[in-house]
Design an enzyme around this catalytic site. Sequence first.
Site, short mmCIF file in Angstrom:
data_model
loop_
_atom_site.label_atom_id
_atom_site.label_comp_id
_atom_site.label_asym_id
_atom_site.label_seq_id
_atom_site.Cartn_x
_atom_site.Cartn_y
_atom_site.Cartn_z
CG HIS A 151 -4.08 -0.96 4.42
ND1 HIS A 151 -4.73 -0.24 3.47
CD2 HIS A 151 -3.36 -0.06 5.13
CE1 HIS A 151 -4.44 1.04 3.58
NE2 HIS A 151 -3.60 1.17 4.58
CD GLU A 200 -0.03 1.36 3.10
OE1 GLU A 200 -0.74 2.31 2.73
OE2 GLU A 200 0.91 1.49 3.89
#
Length: 348
Positions: A309, A10
């Site tokens: 994530h 991310e």
Amino acid sequence: MIRIDGTMGEGGGQVLRSSLSLSLLTGKPVQLTRIRAGRERPGLRFQHRMAVEAAARVGRARVEGVRVGAQELRFEPGAVCPGGYDFDIGTAGAVGLVLQTVLLPLALAAGRSTLTVIGGTHVPYSPSFHYLDWHWRVLLGHLGVRFELDMPFAGFYPPGGGELRARIPGDSEVGPAQWTDRGRLLHVRGLSAVALLPEEIAERQRARALRGLEHLDCPVAIAVESMPARSPGTVLALLAEFEHTQACFFALGARGKRAERVADEAVQDLVAFLATGAAVDRWAADQLLLPLAFANGASVLRTAEVTLHLLTQAELIPMFLPVRIRVDGTLGEPGTVRVLPRASAQRE
């Protein structure tokens, strides 16, 4: 020295914070480069700098590169030292993200700690205080990581000024989780709150949310509250409790944003989660990987969504630990996560 490219996965603050936590937990030094390089304002921001400073104080670490805007950082931890710590971000930076950086290292250490962080308790792109207290704290408690949270003052964007306090007994031992079947929905409880704004706004949020949830076959109760704060704002938080697990969703107000829209956002997130049949919400899934990597057994989670994530955590943690993490599922869709710490992996 473990070397981490800050653009992995991310590519944001999560890579930094998790690397700091893992460095403290393992005692392994880490060097990060290209920190948040792809963001509009790359490098460390105020809340990231505070996370580094908090980790350094808790772990008596030697650090190079701690300044706002820095894209390279060298972190060499010492021993984690329980004690009393106070941190002021100085902006509306998220207090919860600073807490999450040092919570597990202090929880596993031998001794009690207290932590106070001043900044934003309810700000965009981070877990609100109510998510942390109602949900993250409870889930970690089920794993054996127990602590208490309270919020003397709420803090909203942009002024901040909120205050989060944590009491951490220490000496925790992490157990595994088998959260694949959530069971029947028992009830939904919520909070519609305002700070330094008319309570009528909270009443409108509550009324709209109740209408959006009236189709559920379970009791629904939403309280209204005016929170002490140093900055104005609103929040609507919803907690769905099932036979075996729970899930939490919230939405924040903003200048020009109608109360009804705030309610709709939280309700829509909850309704979308219910439709998946998953046991763990998408936000909790990646936050659980770090403690589960230190569990004394194998874990399995059924998450509502495989997020970037989550995939980032699954890639980062094995760089520090002999743990196997497998994510089965497509990005953006429900998936199953398996975490096998070293002892469990050896038995496989």
